[in-house]
Design an enzyme around this catalytic site. Structure first.
Site, PDB file in Angstrom:
ATOM      1  CB  SER A 130      -0.947   0.001   1.218  1.00  0.00           C
ATOM      2  OG  SER A 130      -1.795  -1.107   1.196  1.00  0.00           O
ATOM      3  CB  CYS A 131       4.323   1.795  -0.500  1.00  0.00           C
ATOM      4  SG  CYS A 131       5.592   3.044  -0.721  1.00  0.00           S
ATOM      5  N   GLY A 132       2.390   4.276  -2.084  1.00  0.00           N
ATOM      6  CA  GLY A 132       2.250   5.007  -3.326  1.00  0.00           C
ATOM      7  C   GLY A 132       3.555   5.162  -4.077  1.00  0.00           C
TER       8      GLY A 132
END
Length: 298
Positions: A130-132
């Site tokens: 969930s890391c942009g």
């Protein structure tokens, strides 16, 4: 190939006592909650040189049941497996004395000579982080697989058919009726006929179970199908539908920005807020019969 299906004795809901609070006061009552337990997925394969290894590739929190489908769907949509014929055996991992383990480990054993490239698991690390910042890496990794090829305008769906899908999915959610705490994923053909449905505490697990069942049955790629999920549409869910060859992903909730970007890059149709007789088209409007390209097509 052995598939355990629903392990005997595994319940998808767990009884509990609750206090029901209303304006009239409190009452004690029996209730049920969705069961959540860990599952380790192990992969057994032959390395170069003939050495066989057993490697843990994932640990996920899931609703027990259909663990073989979950494991197969995960390995398929992560690009590790391409065909069901690669699997020699799939089932609960045995303990040291050979008896079945406690149901928290599923083992997928591949035939000798099946090459495994675990570098594809790097994409799984990024998509679950969930890391942009990792978005570009995740997209690039999908391009490298070379497995995503969707027909540009098929299938063509009638809008009323799409709008009926949430109700069909909801009616098939048997455990949700008991607990109210499960996500669902349903696979449909272009006419709206339900091909398969699974429930799980995790959105991605429900999708893996649905796609894994089709994979084990030798029906992939799913080029004429629609996948409907009961929650939002994340990057990971779009990725899984693409890897299975599903051209249309519909969600009852909203998509994320990276999910929209991914669908547009690969020519998929992405529909959000499919409920209450309406929907939003975020990508691939050409697959909806009543929406032509006179409308601005994302």
């Amino acid at each position: 190939m052995r598939s355990p299906g629903d392990p005997t004795g595994f319940g998808r809901s767990t009884a509990c006592n609750v206090l029901r609070v209303t304006a009239e006061g409190m009452t004690a009552r029996a209730d049920a909650v969705a069961t959540e337990e860990p599952l380790e997925i192990q992969l057994g394969f032959e390395k170069r040189g003939g050495l066989r290894v057993m490697k843990s590739v994932s640990i996920t929190m899931r609703t027990p049941g259909h663990d073989a489908e979950l494991a197969a769907g995960f390995l398929f949509t992560e690009g590790i497996l391409r065909d069901r014929s690669q699997i020699r055996e799939i089932g609960p991992a045995p303990t040291v004395d050979g008896r079945a383990a406690n149901g928290h480990t599923i083992r997928v054993t591949l035939h000798d000579g099946v090459e495994v490239d675990l570098r594809t698991m790097e994409r799984h690390f990024y998509t679950t982080s969930s890391c942009g910042v990792c978005g570009k890496t995740s997209l690039d990794a999908l391009h490298v697989t070379g497995r995503i090829a969707l027909a540009p305008a098929e299938p063509v769906l009638d809008l009323p058919t799409v709008l009926r899908l949430p109700q069909v999915l909801r009616e098939a959610q048997t455990v949700f009726d008991q607990t109210g705490g499960l996500h669902a994923a349903g696979l449909f053909d272009a006419t709206g006929a339900l091909l398969g449905v699974h429930e799980d505490v995790g959105r991605h697990n429900a999708v893996d179970k649905v796609l894994g069942a089709q994979f084990l049955a030798g029906r992939t790629p799913l080029s004429g199908c629609v996948l409907l999920v009961s929650g939002r549409a994340s990057f990971e869910l779009v990725q899984k539908t693409l890897m299975a060859g599903v051209p249309v992903l519909a969600a009852v909730g909203a998509p994320s920005s990276l999910a929209v970007e991914l669908a547009r890059q690969f020519g998929a149709t992405l529909l959000g807020f499919v409920r209450d007789g309406r929907l939003n088209v975020y990508a691939g409007a050409q697959r909806l019969r009543t929406i032509g390209c006179a409308v601005v097509c994302p």
